[in-house]
Design a protein around this motif. Structure first.
Motif, PDB file in Angstrom:
ATOM      1  N   GLU A 111       1.052  -1.169  -0.135  1.00 47.00           N
ATOM      2  CA  GLU A 111      -0.017  -0.016   0.018  1.00 47.00           C
ATOM      3  C   GLU A 111       0.822   1.195   0.139  1.00 47.00           C
ATOM      4  N   ARG A 112       0.299   2.353  -0.512  1.00 47.64           N
ATOM      5  CA  ARG A 112       1.016   3.746  -0.499  1.00 47.64           C
ATOM      6  C   ARG A 112       1.179   4.106   1.168  1.00 47.64           C
ATOM      7  N   GLU A 113       2.576   4.330   1.246  1.00 48.39           N
ATOM      8  CA  GLU A 113       2.747   4.661   2.580  1.00 48.39           C
ATOM      9  C   GLU A 113       3.406   6.213   2.691  1.00 48.39           C
ATOM     10  N   LEU A 114       3.148   6.864   3.750  1.00 49.01           N
ATOM     11  CA  LEU A 114       3.834   8.327   3.859  1.00 49.01           C
ATOM     12  C   LEU A 114       5.191   8.164   4.371  1.00 49.01           C
ATOM     13  N   VAL A 115       6.288   8.872   3.837  1.00 45.10           N
ATOM     14  CA  VAL A 115       7.484   8.724   4.112  1.00 45.10           C
ATOM     15  C   VAL A 115       8.091   9.944   4.946  1.00 45.10           C
ATOM     16  N   ALA A 116       7.505  11.099   4.209  1.00 47.42           N
ATOM     17  CA  ALA A 116       8.239  12.374   4.903  1.00 47.42           C
ATOM     18  C   ALA A 116       7.249  13.457   4.617  1.00 47.42           C
ATOM     19  N   SER A 117       7.257  14.501   5.627  1.00 47.12           N
ATOM     20  CA  SER A 117       6.364  15.690   5.458  1.00 47.12           C
ATOM     21  C   SER A 117       7.058  16.886   5.852  1.00 47.12           C
ATOM     22  N   ILE A 118       6.718  18.012   5.188  1.00 51.24           N
ATOM     23  CA  ILE A 118       7.275  19.339   5.599  1.00 51.24           C
ATOM     24  C   ILE A 118       6.090  20.289   5.618  1.00 51.24           C
ATOM     25  N   THR A 119       5.926  21.069   6.799  1.00 49.97           N
ATOM     26  CA  THR A 119       4.861  21.964   6.974  1.00 49.97           C
ATOM     27  C   THR A 119       5.137  23.307   6.033  1.00 49.97           C
ATOM     28  N   SER A 120       4.394  24.324   5.880  1.00 51.75           N
ATOM     29  CA  SER A 120       4.460  25.497   5.306  1.00 51.75           C
ATOM     30  C   SER A 120       5.995  26.345   6.145  1.00 51.75           C
ATOM     31  N   GLY A 121       5.600  26.026   7.282  1.00 49.82           N
ATOM     32  CA  GLY A 121       6.643  26.584   8.170  1.00 49.82           C
ATOM     33  C   GLY A 121       8.206  26.010   8.356  1.00 49.82           C
ATOM     34  N   GLY A 122       8.218  24.751   7.540  1.00 50.09           N
ATOM     35  CA  GLY A 122       9.386  24.100   7.491  1.00 50.09           C
ATOM     36  C   GLY A 122       9.403  22.861   8.597  1.00 50.09           C
ATOM     37  N   ARG A 123       8.491  22.671   9.371  1.00 45.86           N
ATOM     38  CA  ARG A 123       8.560  21.431  10.346  1.00 45.86           C
ATOM     39  C   ARG A 123       8.433  20.254   9.532  1.00 45.86           C
ATOM     40  N   THR A 124       9.417  19.172   9.927  1.00 39.25           N
ATOM     41  CA  THR A 124       9.483  17.999   9.138  1.00 39.25           C
ATOM     42  C   THR A 124       9.207  16.916  10.035  1.00 39.25           C
ATOM     43  N   ASN A 125       8.526  15.745   9.503  1.00 44.89           N
ATOM     44  CA  ASN A 125       8.275  14.684  10.005  1.00 44.89           C
ATOM     45  C   ASN A 125       8.456  13.350   9.159  1.00 44.89           C
ATOM     46  N   TYR A 126       8.875  12.203   9.745  1.00 49.25           N
ATOM     47  CA  TYR A 126       9.384  11.143   8.934  1.00 49.25           C
ATOM     48  C   TYR A 126       8.912   9.765   9.430  1.00 49.25           C
ATOM     49  N   ALA A 127       8.529   8.873   8.691  1.00 56.08           N
ATOM     50  CA  ALA A 127       8.404   7.481   8.925  1.00 56.08           C
ATOM     51  C   ALA A 127       9.466   7.098   9.537  1.00 56.08           C
ATOM     52  N   ASP A 128       9.327   5.942  10.515  1.00 58.53           N
ATOM     53  CA  ASP A 128      10.241   5.309  11.488  1.00 58.53           C
ATOM     54  C   ASP A 128      11.153   4.674  10.645  1.00 58.53           C
ATOM     55  N   SER A 129      10.914   3.980   9.504  1.00 61.04           N
ATOM     56  CA  SER A 129      11.597   3.344   8.388  1.00 61.04           C
ATOM     57  C   SER A 129      12.901   4.196   7.878  1.00 61.04           C
ATOM     58  N   VAL A 130      12.703   5.529   7.484  1.00 63.01           N
ATOM     59  CA  VAL A 130      13.509   6.225   6.918  1.00 63.01           C
ATOM     60  C   VAL A 130      14.071   7.336   7.835  1.00 63.01           C
ATOM     61  N   LYS A 131      13.977   7.437   9.110  1.00 59.10           N
ATOM     62  CA  LYS A 131      14.597   8.422   9.957  1.00 59.10           C
ATOM     63  C   LYS A 131      16.026   8.418  10.011  1.00 59.10           C
ATOM     64  N   GLY A 132      16.748   9.417   9.808  1.00 59.36           N
ATOM     65  CA  GLY A 132      18.100   9.358   9.988  1.00 59.36           C
ATOM     66  C   GLY A 132      18.654   9.343   8.446  1.00 59.36           C
ATOM     67  N   ARG A 133      17.979   8.747   7.507  1.00 58.75           N
ATOM     68  CA  ARG A 133      18.673   8.249   6.113  1.00 58.75           C
ATOM     69  C   ARG A 133      17.918   9.333   4.920  1.00 58.75           C
ATOM     70  N   PHE A 134      16.520   9.940   5.355  1.00 52.40           N
ATOM     71  CA  PHE A 134      15.967  10.575   4.421  1.00 52.40           C
ATOM     72  C   PHE A 134      15.679  11.976   5.112  1.00 52.40           C
ATOM     73  N   THR A 135      15.648  13.038   4.081  1.00 51.81           N
ATOM     74  CA  THR A 135      15.934  14.357   4.401  1.00 51.81           C
ATOM     75  C   THR A 135      14.706  15.206   3.292  1.00 51.81           C
ATOM     76  N   ILE A 136      13.586  15.748   3.997  1.00 51.97           N
ATOM     77  CA  ILE A 136      12.826  16.264   3.181  1.00 51.97           C
ATOM     78  C   ILE A 136      13.091  17.796   3.266  1.00 51.97           C
ATOM     79  N   SER A 137      13.172  18.800   2.358  1.00 50.78           N
ATOM     80  CA  SER A 137      13.316  20.033   2.440  1.00 50.78           C
ATOM     81  C   SER A 137      12.414  20.881   1.225  1.00 50.78           C
ATOM     82  N   ARG A 138      12.448  22.079   1.537  1.00 53.46           N
ATOM     83  CA  ARG A 138      11.662  22.795   0.350  1.00 53.46           C
ATOM     84  C   ARG A 138      12.179  24.237   0.141  1.00 53.46           C
ATOM     85  N   ASP A 139      12.276  24.678  -1.110  1.00 54.03           N
ATOM     86  CA  ASP A 139      12.843  25.911  -1.554  1.00 54.03           C
ATOM     87  C   ASP A 139      11.756  26.755  -2.093  1.00 54.03           C
ATOM     88  N   ASN A 140      11.328  27.677  -1.326  1.00 54.03           N
ATOM     89  CA  ASN A 140      10.195  28.415  -1.685  1.00 54.03           C
ATOM     90  C   ASN A 140      10.392  29.523  -2.742  1.00 54.03           C
TER      91      ASN A 140
END
Length: 115
Positions: free
Chosen positions: A44-73
């Motif tokens: 099934e489709r799973e959520l990997v990483a999220s970033i809010t409009s303010g830049g707060r991030t969250n990660y699935a346990d399976s990718v923490k420490g390996r994946f980094t989400i970022s945004r360039d406004n």
């Protein structure tokens, strides 16, 4: 109407890295939250990483420490930096933009991790 286009996927060996990009248009980028989802073969489709409009991030346990989400406004682009890739990271990766009732998806980009 918002459009999202993912790029950067490919075939890599275990332990290698990839950087996915999600280029957007047609939305007020800075006010949207963004998510990266993935769907592996037979899964099934799973959520990997999220970033809010303010830049707060969250990660699935399976990718923490390996994946980094970022945004360039300034560039209206979201990134997913992936290091130490594992075969279980093999999936189609989708970018998602969300704001209240507005919900946009990209077409996905394939990531295959195999020796």
């Amino acid at each position: 109407q918002g459009q999202l286009v993912e790029s950067g996927g490919g075939l890599v060996q275990p332990g290698e890295s990839l950087r996915l990009s999600c280029a957007t248009s047609g939305i007020q980028f800075s006010v949207y939250a963004f998510n990266w989802y993935r769907q592996g073969p037979g899964k099934e489709r799973e959520l990997v990483a999220s970033i809010t409009s303010g830049g707060r991030t969250n990660y699935a346990d399976s990718v923490k420490g390996r994946f980094t989400i970022s945004r360039d406004n300034a560039e209206n682009t979201v990134f997913l930096e992936m290091i130490s890739l594992k075969p279980e990271d093999t999936a189609v990766y989708y970018c998602n933009a969300r704001l209240l009732q507005n919900n946009y998806w990209g077409q996905g980009t394939q990531v295959t991790v195999s020796s």
